[in-house]
Design a protein around this motif. Structure first.
Motif: not given
Length: 262
Positions: A3-15
């Motif tokens: 499974x994958x979690x994607x965090x699209x923030x204002x200053x960075x992107x994380x997976x």
């Protein structure tokens, strides 16, 4: 099962990619946020490192400021819920979370099962956020990484009283012109951030353990300032910047299990 979690923030992107809801297969961060190529870049890097494809993911959950722009997600979950789940997974004793991101700060209270019982959020102004620290670093001509080292050498925190980033920038310039050391100014910047973040936490009451998540938690100077302000130790979540993406991946795992049972 992946499974994958994607965090699209204002200053960075994380997976974060999880195997069977427990083992982290890979976690990646790209310092570009929503509205940029960051989400696609971090996705490509995570898949390349893991040797997996999107088709291998049982479920994908997106979170963060730009979560609704990530079209490959099966659903979106708020960053409050995802940081709570991610931090609780890493540190089950966590009861108060202070999360400082690029453009907002959050204080989250957890119950004994890791559920969110209260949260308070500052998203109206960049003061007290990662963006505030970025602006001050530029004025002081130091890197974000160097700030914690300068802070450690400070003899006292220079007063940064303004609650506005623009006015605080003027204060810092004034302090420099008066001959105040960079060390003391940076300690003052960190204290200013701590006062604002802890103000949110105090509204809900402080219950230990207190855990910091988010990118700013990587700055030891801010962590020290928050610990002083709270008058108690603060735990930094492991790989704190991806705590939200981890929580999203855990939600994706729960979604996948539910789908299997239908």
């Amino acid at each position: 099962m992946y499974t994958m979690g994607v965090d699209v923030g204002s200053a960075s992107s994380k997976v974060v990619i999880l195997e069977d809801g427990n083992r982290v297969v890979t976690s990646k961060v790209v310092q570009l946020g929503t509205g940029s190529t960051g989400p696609q870049k971090v996705l490509e890097e995570a898949l390349a490192e893991s040797g997996l494809k999107m088709e291998d993911m049982a479920k994908v959950v997106a979170t963060g400021y730009g979560r609704f722009s990530f079209e490959q997600a099966d659903r979106q979950v708020s960053e409050i819920s995802c940081h709570a789940k991610g931090v609780y997974h890493l540190i089950p004793t966590a009861r108060t979370i202070i999360d400082i991101g690029g453009q907002d700060a959050k204080a989250i209270k957890l119950d004994e099962k890791g559920g969110v019982s209260q949260f308070f959020m500052n998203d109206k102004c960049a003061a007290g956020t990662g963006r505030f620290i970025d602006v001050m670093a530029r004025v002081l001509e130091v890197t974000i990484t160097e700030m914690q080292d300068y802070d450690a050498k400070a003899t006292e925190a220079a007063p940064i009283s303004s609650t506005c980033t623009v006015f605080a920038e003027s204060e810092v310039i004034s302090q420099l012109s008066q001959g105040t050391s960079k060390e003391n100014i940076i300690a003052g910047v960190h204290q200013s951030v701590a006062v604002k973040a802890c103000g949110l936490a105090f509204r809900g009451g402080i219950t230990p353990d207190v855990v910091m998540s988010g990118g700013v938690a990587q700055n030891a100077g801010v962590v020290r300032a928050i610990s002083r302000e709270l008058k108690q130790p603060v735990i930094v979540a492991p790989n704190s910047q991806v705590a939200g993406a981890l929580g999203a991946a855990l939600y994706a795992y729960e979604d996948a299990l539910k789908a299997m049972k239908k």
